[in-house]
Design an enzyme around this catalytic site. Structure first.
Site, PDB file in Angstrom:
ATOM      1  N   SER A 191       0.841  -1.208   0.000  1.00  0.00           N
ATOM      2  CA  SER A 191       0.000   0.000   0.000  1.00  0.00           C
ATOM      3  C   SER A 191       0.876   1.259   0.000  1.00  0.00           C
ATOM      4  O   SER A 191       1.672   1.449  -0.909  1.00  0.00           O
ATOM      5  CB  SER A 191      -0.958  -0.061   1.191  1.00  0.00           C
ATOM      6  OG  SER A 191      -2.025   0.839   1.039  1.00  0.00           O
ATOM      7  N   HIS A 250      -6.580  -6.492  -1.424  1.00  0.00           N
ATOM      8  CA  HIS A 250      -5.503  -5.529  -1.155  1.00  0.00           C
ATOM      9  C   HIS A 250      -4.435  -6.106  -0.228  1.00  0.00           C
ATOM     10  O   HIS A 250      -3.241  -5.957  -0.483  1.00  0.00           O
ATOM     11  CB  HIS A 250      -6.105  -4.271  -0.531  1.00  0.00           C
ATOM     12  CG  HIS A 250      -5.129  -3.156  -0.324  1.00  0.00           C
ATOM     13  ND1 HIS A 250      -4.612  -2.420  -1.374  1.00  0.00           N
ATOM     14  CD2 HIS A 250      -4.572  -2.636   0.806  1.00  0.00           C
ATOM     15  CE1 HIS A 250      -3.786  -1.483  -0.895  1.00  0.00           C
ATOM     16  NE2 HIS A 250      -3.739  -1.611   0.418  1.00  0.00           N
ATOM     17  N   ASP A 267      -8.602  -5.841  -5.597  1.00  0.00           N
ATOM     18  CA  ASP A 267      -8.257  -4.790  -4.631  1.00  0.00           C
ATOM     19  C   ASP A 267      -9.352  -3.737  -4.643  1.00  0.00           C
ATOM     20  O   ASP A 267      -9.600  -3.103  -5.664  1.00  0.00           O
ATOM     21  CB  ASP A 267      -6.906  -4.176  -5.025  1.00  0.00           C
ATOM     22  CG  ASP A 267      -6.391  -3.149  -4.026  1.00  0.00           C
ATOM     23  OD1 ASP A 267      -7.151  -2.725  -3.145  1.00  0.00           O
ATOM     24  OD2 ASP A 267      -5.207  -2.768  -4.158  1.00  0.00           O
TER      25      ASP A 267
END
Length: 420
Positions: free
Chosen positions: A234, A362, A328
């Site tokens: 991320s 994610h 995601d």
């Protein structure tokens, strides 16, 4: 006599586990039920229903689960479908060195959804899932501005060095670093905000801080240079890409579901300044579960307003591995990666690899980790939706973890030998 065997009974958390029950009557209906309690006291559990075969055996490598938390043949299904009894809680090992997760597996007669003290299991066993190999050492790092924890494998060294970073929740997260170090890497789990005396909120990316961390790791006598690897998830992936672009010591980077532009906060590095694309707060959506999805907040990297904020990957001399979950729901990570790859190719660069995983969300973590589809994070007013579907997400974790290890060994040299 009914027996429940789990192999291995004690192992690193990324090692697959084999469960087999025997001594049952032919075609007997049974339930395999898994549970663990994490360090915050939250219980995780899963169950699957099976029929024994004609020999009275349930072997999860061959038997088809009829229902429960999954169906079909899935040897690690019990581990990968664990769910918390506290909503929006993420399973994450806090004390990497001190103790393992102790996982209890019970075998029940017939189909049991909710075990109780009145239901006695036919057999039970406990499995230890460790995040640090025997002999691994952890050293807290508080040197200059750098804050984190250094993990060193057993053995004489020196070892290839890797910096490990997570994302926008801040703090210091160590479980992946412990597992990577158990593979023979010297790993610095690096905090960059909301930890110790670091700023509580992320207002800018000062790349000199990450350069300082890079030099600190390279100067360690147990770390083999001349280059380092970085792995980030991320926001950590975004920073990792910037490190590879501007720091010559970084030769191999793994970017897991990150943007490839400076988003939310700008980057500073000596005379270099990359402005941030501001978050489009009006595009924040609340799903029918009450969770937030940030998917459209980052914007479209092909838009004109993004161009000044894109990380100039064409300047990177190191190698980049993009690990992308196509489901995601936090970031349109596939689009960001594809735009960055196209930019690199435009400038004649062939140092990037893209791994795409349909159905993965994610939070792609080491294998055996359950899917975290929606969780709470520090600073968010509501839970965040991360996306992912249990089985394809689990397969993505298994495959990408092997590819990440191979990638680092290819570009950093062989990992150190340890008594794993």
């Amino acid at each position: 006599m009914v027996q429940l065997m789990v192999t291995p009974e004690s192992s690193l958390a990324d090692v697959p586990v084999w469960i087999q029950a025997s001594g049952l009557t032919p075609f007997q209906q049974v339930t395999l039920y898994l549970s663990l309690t994490d360090e915050k006291g939250v219980k995780f559990e899963s169950r699957a229903f099976y029929h024994a075969n004609k020999a009275g055996v349930v072997d999860v490598k061959e038997a088809c689960a009829l229902g429960g938390d999954y169906s079909g043949v899935w040897p690690m299904g019990l581990f990968c479908t664990m769910k918390p009894d506290k909503m929006f809680h993420r399973l994450m090992k806090l004390d990497v060195m001190g103790s393992p997760f102790r996982v209890q597996i019970n075998l029940f007669d017939s189909f049991v959804l909710l075990p109780s003290s009145k239901i006695v299991p036919l057999a039970t066993c406990t499995v230890e899932r460790w995040y640090a190999a025997p002999g691994l050492k952890r050293f807290p790092i508080k040197e200059g501005r750098v804050r984190g924890a250094l993990f060193l494998p057993p053995g004489p060294g020196p070892f290839p060095g890797v910096i490990d970073m997570f994302g926008g929740s801040g703090g210091l997260i160590e479980f992946r670093a412990g597992l990577l170090a158990s593979k023979g890497f010297a790993v610095l789990a690096l905090a960059f905000f909301a930890y110790d005396d670091l700023p509580q909120f992320l207002t800018e990316i000062d790349l000199e801080y990450f350069e300082e961390a890079t030099k600190l790791l390279l100067n360690h006598p147990m770390v083999r240079g001349p280059g380092l690897g970085v792995i980030g998830l991320s926001k950590g992936a975004e920073i990792a890409l910037a490190m590879c672009t501007f720091l010559e010591q970084i030769v191999a980077v793994v970017c897991i579901n990150g943007t490839t532009a400076m988003t939310g906060v700008p980057l500073y590095f000596r005379d270099i300044y990359i402005p941030a694309v501001p978050y489009s707060g009006e595009k924040l959506l609340v799903t029918d579960t009450g969770a937030l999805t940030n998917y459209h907040v980052m914007g479209d990297p092909r838009e004109e307003k993004h161009q000044a904020s894109l990380i100039p990957l064409e300047k990177a001399s190191g190698h980049v591995l993009f690990v992308i979950g196509e489901d995601d729901r936090s970031i349109h990570s596939k689009l960001f990666a594809e735009v960055s790859l196209a930019r690199a190719k435009k400038y004649g660069k062939n140092n990037c690899t893209l791994l795409l995983y349909p159905g993965a969300g994610h939070l792609i973590e080491p294998p055996g980790s359950p899917l975290s589809n929606i969780t709470l994070i520090r600073g968010a007013p509501k839970p965040i939706r991360w996306g992912g579907k249990p089985e394809p997400h689990a397969k993505a974790q298994e495959h990408s973890w092997k590819e990440i290890e191979k990638f680092f060994k290819l570009h950093l040299g062989p990992a150190g030998k340890s008594n794993l």
